[in-house]
Design a protein around this motif. Structure first.
Motif, PDB file in Angstrom:
ATOM      1  N   GLY A 144     -16.477  29.321 -29.855  1.00 35.30           N
ATOM      2  CA  GLY A 144     -15.171  28.665 -29.845  1.00 35.30           C
ATOM      3  C   GLY A 144     -14.165  29.307 -28.917  1.00 35.30           C
ATOM      4  N   ILE A 145     -14.626  30.172 -28.004  1.00 40.99           N
ATOM      5  CA  ILE A 145     -13.670  30.815 -27.091  1.00 40.99           C
ATOM      6  C   ILE A 145     -13.122  29.792 -26.093  1.00 40.99           C
ATOM      7  CG2 ILE A 145     -14.695  33.114 -27.299  1.00 40.99           C
ATOM      8  CD1 ILE A 145     -16.073  32.686 -24.624  1.00 40.99           C
ATOM      9  N   ARG A 146     -11.980  30.092 -25.513  1.00 41.99           N
ATOM     10  CA  ARG A 146     -11.373  29.229 -24.505  1.00 41.99           C
ATOM     11  C   ARG A 146     -12.167  29.320 -23.198  1.00 41.99           C
ATOM     12  NH1 ARG A 146      -7.398  32.263 -27.073  1.00 41.99           N
ATOM     13  NH2 ARG A 146      -5.874  31.034 -28.283  1.00 41.99           N
ATOM     14  N   VAL A 147     -12.072  28.278 -22.373  1.00 42.71           N
ATOM     15  CA  VAL A 147     -12.776  28.286 -21.087  1.00 42.71           C
ATOM     16  C   VAL A 147     -12.281  29.444 -20.215  1.00 42.71           C
ATOM     17  CG1 VAL A 147     -13.181  27.002 -18.950  1.00 42.71           C
ATOM     18  CG2 VAL A 147     -13.279  25.823 -21.143  1.00 42.71           C
ATOM     19  N   SER A 148     -10.957  29.708 -20.253  1.00 39.24           N
ATOM     20  CA  SER A 148     -10.410  30.823 -19.466  1.00 39.24           C
ATOM     21  C   SER A 148     -11.014  32.151 -19.921  1.00 39.24           C
ATOM     22  CB  SER A 148      -8.886  30.874 -19.594  1.00 39.24           C
ATOM     23  OG  SER A 148      -8.499  30.954 -20.951  1.00 39.24           O
ATOM     24  N   GLU A 149     -11.284  32.276 -21.223  1.00 44.33           N
ATOM     25  CA  GLU A 149     -11.911  33.503 -21.755  1.00 44.33           C
ATOM     26  C   GLU A 149     -13.380  33.571 -21.360  1.00 44.33           C
ATOM     27  OE1 GLU A 149      -9.006  33.668 -25.724  1.00 44.33           O
ATOM     28  OE2 GLU A 149     -11.023  32.813 -25.872  1.00 44.33           O
ATOM     29  N   LEU A 150     -14.042  32.426 -21.340  1.00 40.42           N
ATOM     30  CA  LEU A 150     -15.462  32.359 -20.978  1.00 40.42           C
ATOM     31  C   LEU A 150     -15.685  32.836 -19.548  1.00 40.42           C
ATOM     32  CD1 LEU A 150     -18.387  31.093 -21.771  1.00 40.42           C
ATOM     33  CD2 LEU A 150     -17.633  29.205 -20.317  1.00 40.42           C
ATOM     34  N   VAL A 151     -14.912  32.286 -18.608  1.00 41.13           N
ATOM     35  CA  VAL A 151     -15.156  32.617 -17.198  1.00 41.13           C
ATOM     36  C   VAL A 151     -14.756  34.054 -16.874  1.00 41.13           C
ATOM     37  CG1 VAL A 151     -14.948  30.215 -16.467  1.00 41.13           C
ATOM     38  CG2 VAL A 151     -12.921  31.677 -16.405  1.00 41.13           C
ATOM     39  N   GLN A 152     -13.913  34.670 -17.700  1.00 42.38           N
ATOM     40  CA  GLN A 152     -13.489  36.050 -17.452  1.00 42.38           C
ATOM     41  C   GLN A 152     -14.413  37.085 -18.102  1.00 42.38           C
ATOM     42  OE1 GLN A 152      -9.388  36.106 -18.751  1.00 42.38           O
ATOM     43  NE2 GLN A 152      -8.778  34.642 -17.176  1.00 42.38           N
ATOM     44  N   LEU A 153     -15.442  36.634 -18.812  1.00 45.49           N
ATOM     45  CA  LEU A 153     -16.364  37.574 -19.452  1.00 45.49           C
ATOM     46  C   LEU A 153     -17.101  38.422 -18.420  1.00 45.49           C
ATOM     47  CD1 LEU A 153     -18.063  35.393 -22.253  1.00 45.49           C
ATOM     48  CD2 LEU A 153     -16.455  37.293 -22.606  1.00 45.49           C
ATOM     49  N   HIS A 154     -17.256  39.698 -18.725  1.00 44.65           N
ATOM     50  CA  HIS A 154     -18.074  40.594 -17.917  1.00 44.65           C
ATOM     51  C   HIS A 154     -19.391  40.838 -18.648  1.00 44.65           C
ATOM     52  CE1 HIS A 154     -14.549  42.498 -15.448  1.00 44.65           C
ATOM     53  NE2 HIS A 154     -14.697  41.212 -15.248  1.00 44.65           N
ATOM     54  N   ALA A 232     -25.732  13.333 -20.494  1.00 42.91           N
ATOM     55  CA  ALA A 232     -26.074  13.236 -21.918  1.00 42.91           C
ATOM     56  C   ALA A 232     -25.580  11.936 -22.545  1.00 42.91           C
ATOM     57  CB  ALA A 232     -25.478  14.434 -22.666  1.00 42.91           C
ATOM     58  N   ASN A 233     -24.935  11.087 -21.709  1.00 39.97           N
ATOM     59  CA  ASN A 233     -24.391   9.820 -22.197  1.00 39.97           C
ATOM     60  C   ASN A 233     -23.418  10.035 -23.352  1.00 39.97           C
ATOM     61  OD1 ASN A 233     -24.104   7.040 -22.037  1.00 39.97           O
ATOM     62  ND2 ASN A 233     -25.692   6.668 -23.597  1.00 39.97           N
ATOM     63  N   VAL A 234     -22.592  11.072 -23.220  1.00 38.15           N
ATOM     64  CA  VAL A 234     -21.547  11.339 -24.219  1.00 38.15           C
ATOM     65  C   VAL A 234     -20.333  10.514 -23.817  1.00 38.15           C
ATOM     66  CG1 VAL A 234     -19.995  13.071 -25.190  1.00 38.15           C
ATOM     67  CG2 VAL A 234     -22.384  13.653 -24.745  1.00 38.15           C
ATOM     68  N   ARG A 235     -20.010   9.516 -24.625  1.00 35.35           N
ATOM     69  CA  ARG A 235     -18.942   8.569 -24.276  1.00 35.35           C
ATOM     70  C   ARG A 235     -17.552   9.091 -24.638  1.00 35.35           C
ATOM     71  NH1 ARG A 235     -21.393   4.056 -22.649  1.00 35.35           N
ATOM     72  NH2 ARG A 235     -23.519   3.649 -23.369  1.00 35.35           N
ATOM     73  N   ALA A 236     -17.509  10.072 -25.548  1.00 35.71           N
ATOM     74  CA  ALA A 236     -16.213  10.620 -25.960  1.00 35.71           C
ATOM     75  C   ALA A 236     -15.543  11.298 -24.763  1.00 35.71           C
ATOM     76  CB  ALA A 236     -16.401  11.628 -27.089  1.00 35.71           C
ATOM     77  N   GLU A 237     -14.221  11.288 -24.772  1.00 34.92           N
ATOM     78  CA  GLU A 237     -13.469  11.944 -23.692  1.00 34.92           C
ATOM     79  C   GLU A 237     -13.687  13.456 -23.771  1.00 34.92           C
ATOM     80  OE1 GLU A 237      -8.851  12.690 -22.268  1.00 34.92           O
ATOM     81  OE2 GLU A 237      -9.281  11.260 -23.876  1.00 34.92           O
ATOM     82  N   ILE A 238     -14.165  14.015 -22.664  1.00 34.34           N
ATOM     83  CA  ILE A 238     -14.468  15.448 -22.608  1.00 34.34           C
ATOM     84  C   ILE A 238     -13.316  16.185 -21.927  1.00 34.34           C
ATOM     85  CG2 ILE A 238     -15.972  17.175 -21.536  1.00 34.34           C
ATOM     86  CD1 ILE A 238     -17.500  16.040 -23.689  1.00 34.34           C
ATOM     87  N   THR A 239     -12.890  17.293 -22.532  1.00 31.77           N
ATOM     88  CA  THR A 239     -11.917  18.193 -21.913  1.00 31.77           C
ATOM     89  C   THR A 239     -12.517  19.603 -21.949  1.00 31.77           C
ATOM     90  OG1 THR A 239     -10.743  18.923 -23.908  1.00 31.77           O
ATOM     91  CG2 THR A 239     -10.093  16.783 -22.979  1.00 31.77           C
ATOM     92  N   PRO A 240     -11.926  20.557 -21.207  1.00 33.70           N
ATOM     93  CA  PRO A 240     -12.459  21.922 -21.274  1.00 33.70           C
ATOM     94  C   PRO A 240     -12.455  22.507 -22.687  1.00 33.70           C
ATOM     95  CG  PRO A 240     -11.033  21.695 -19.373  1.00 33.70           C
ATOM     96  CD  PRO A 240     -10.885  20.428 -20.161  1.00 33.70           C
ATOM     97  N   HIS A 241     -11.600  21.950 -23.584  1.00 32.42           N
ATOM     98  CA  HIS A 241     -11.515  22.481 -24.948  1.00 32.42           C
ATOM     99  C   HIS A 241     -12.388  21.719 -25.955  1.00 32.42           C
ATOM    100  CE1 HIS A 241      -8.968  25.776 -24.526  1.00 32.42           C
ATOM    101  NE2 HIS A 241      -7.896  25.400 -25.191  1.00 32.42           N
ATOM    102  N   THR A 242     -13.149  20.719 -25.488  1.00 32.34           N
ATOM    103  CA  THR A 242     -13.893  19.864 -26.418  1.00 32.34           C
ATOM    104  C   THR A 242     -14.851  20.670 -27.294  1.00 32.34           C
ATOM    105  OG1 THR A 242     -13.726  17.945 -24.947  1.00 32.34           O
ATOM    106  CG2 THR A 242     -15.462  17.898 -26.608  1.00 32.34           C
TER     107      THR A 242
END
Length: 295
Positions: A144-154, A232-242
């Motif tokens: 459940g981490i934020r995308v900004s936290e994900l990309v900053q992982l070392h 994946a044919n996911v019709r729901a609106e996707i955001t970086p926080h989905t």
């Protein structure tokens, strides 16, 4: 005014310890506000008034800006004036007692478990980039981490033997989050195979790398998740926080307590986490309506 903005941002960075993304947001808001003041013939911040602040917010509203944007701008302006008064750079605060626009709380978009599984199964694991993408998606849903936290992982932030990761959240607050067995397996596979093929310089410490061997960006991840949603044919609106929203909702639906979810999400206030209880209630009503014979 430009010099005052620089002093303000320095204060937020050094004394408040705010994250880079937050600092950029404050700076962007203040540049826009002072540009508006100059357009009104105001060259000195001490000549700004309550009326001009209201006029600026109304101009944003007329441009169709969302209530959340107005609220954030008001918070930035208020913090700016408070800083100026505190440091005796201004003798009064024209933003005092101005009401912040009320934000309508919208329920976050959440994927079903089946949609999450289809999304996570989309990457091609025969490719280094596919291994990376699978690891990123699994890690987001597992923690459940934020995308900004994900990309900053070392690399050193992930302990696969102990089954946890540490990440730096808002306000430079570090938190430790457990990892599930699937996430551990996929991240290990990526680190042993995929990352080695993407790596260009041995001293690079970022966990997730792009094709240049550099730390992947938030924008890069945004393109990735949109592409897999289509596959994946996911019709729901996707955001970086989905996946973050889905992580929280699925935990609560399966009996997790609110405090634990709050800790894992890194919310300072539990009221922020409580929005997910509304999501679960809505979903329960839908299930009841579809399945109860006398609904």
């Amino acid at each position: 005014m430009d010099m005052l903005i620089d002093q303000f941002i320095h204060y937020l960075a050094v004394e408040k310890g705010l994250a880079a993304n937050t600092l950029e947001s404050y700076q962007r808001d203040m540049i826009a506000f002072t540009t508006f003041l100059r357009e009104q013939g105001i060259e000195r911040i001490e000549d700004s008034t309550r009326t001009l602040i209201v006029a600026y917010l109304l101009s944003l509203q007329e441009k169709g800006r969302a209530t959340a944007t107005l609220s954030r701008n008001m918070a930035s302006i208020r913090a700016f004036y408070q800083f100026l008064v505190r440091d005796k750079l201004l003798d009064h605060d024209p933003s005092l007692h101005l009401e912040t626009p009320k934000i309508e709380k919208r329920l976050p978009k959440v994927l079903s478990v089946e949609e999450v599984e289809r999304l996570l199964d989309s990457p091609d694991l025969s490719q280094p980039s596919g291994l990376r993408d699978k690891a990123m998606l699994e890690l987001l849903y597992a923690t459940g981490i934020r995308v900004s936290e994900l990309v900053q992982l070392h690399v050193g932030d992930v302990n696969l033997e102990m089954g946890f990761l540490k990440c730096m959240g808002k306000g430079s607050k570090e938190r430790i989050i457990p990892l599930g067995s699937m996430a551990i397996h996929v991240v290990r596979q990526y680190m042993q195979t995929g990352r080695q093929k993407l790596l260009k310089q041995s001293e690079e410490r970022a966990l997730f790398l792009n094709h240049l061997g550099k730390q992947i960006t938030r924008q890069g991840f945004w393109k990735i998740i949109k592409r897999y949603a289509r596959l994946a044919n996911v019709r729901a609106e996707i955001t970086p926080h989905t996946l973050r929203h889905s992580f929280a909702t699925h935990l609560l639906e399966n009996g997790a307590d609110l405090r634990s979810v709050q800790e894992m999400l890194g919310h300072a206030d539990i009221s922020t986490t409580q929005i997910y209880t509304h999501v679960t209630r809505t979903r329960i009503k839908d299930v009841y309506a579809k399945t109860h014979p006398r609904a």
